[in-house]
Write an enzyme that holds these catalytic residues in place. Structure first.
Site, mmCIF file in Angstrom:
data_model
loop_
_atom_site.group_PDB
_atom_site.id
_atom_site.type_symbol
_atom_site.label_atom_id
_atom_site.label_comp_id
_atom_site.label_asym_id
_atom_site.label_seq_id
_atom_site.Cartn_x
_atom_site.Cartn_y
_atom_site.Cartn_z
ATOM 1 N N CYS A 75 0.850 -1.206 0.000
ATOM 2 C CA CYS A 75 0.000 0.000 0.000
ATOM 3 C C CYS A 75 0.880 1.249 0.000
ATOM 4 O O CYS A 75 1.565 1.545 0.978
ATOM 5 C CB CYS A 75 -0.921 -0.075 1.216
ATOM 6 N N CYS A 78 0.298 3.866 2.666
ATOM 7 C CA CYS A 78 0.756 3.370 3.978
ATOM 8 C C CYS A 78 2.251 3.619 4.129
ATOM 9 O O CYS A 78 2.709 4.078 5.185
ATOM 10 C CB CYS A 78 0.511 1.866 4.120
#
Ligand SMILES: [Zn+2]
Length: 150
Positions: A75, A78
């Site tokens: 991600c 993230c």
């Protein structure tokens, strides 16, 4: 004298009793607090990576509110948020414990809490979730959000 607080060791996950005075805002005595079991520092200024069993120990035993970053290596947002979360850990300790859960490795944990998008930040206090926020935030926004709820 105030009651000692339970602080869970970031290394061996043992619960330690720490005098509340050592956790005072702006003080530095928490930096020397050591785990009675493994003798390492209870506060490192860094988020703690947890698997499911470590997570349950921190959520179940910590008197400090636990701020969880649910993330995954694939991600992009993230990974971009990781330095901000680390920065927030430095300024939010010792009032809060900041931890990270890799939802790719801990899929059951993510499912248990119904994590649908990442990154998601959640705050746990007294064993239960008290706040949740999906989406990336910078360090200042994270600190504001945590202090507003915890
Ligand atoms: Zn320890």
């Amino acid at each position: 004298m105030s009651e000692p607080l339970h602080v869970v060791c970031p290394h061996c996950h043992a619960a330690n009793r720490v005098p509340a005075e050592r956790l005072a805002d702006g003080g530095t005595s928490h930096e020397d607090a050591k785990c009675g079991k493994c003798k390492t520092r209870l506060f490192t200024g860094e988020p703690v990576e947890l698997d499911a069993s470590g997570f349950d120990k921190h959520i179940g035993r910590s008197d400090l509110p636990v701020v969880v970053d649910f993330w995954a290596p694939w991600c992009g947002p993230c990974r971009m948020m990781a330095p901000a979360f680390a920065q927030a850990a430095r300024s939010l300790e010792p009032r809060y414990r900041l931890v990270k859960v890799n939802t790719e490795e801990e899929q059951q944990l993510a499912a248990r809490f119904g994590i649908r998008s990442i990154p998601t930040l959640a705050i746990f206090k007294g064993g239960r979730e008290i706040a949740r926020q999906a989406g990336a935030m910078d360090a200042a926004s994270q600190e504001r959000w945590v202090k507003a709820h915890g």
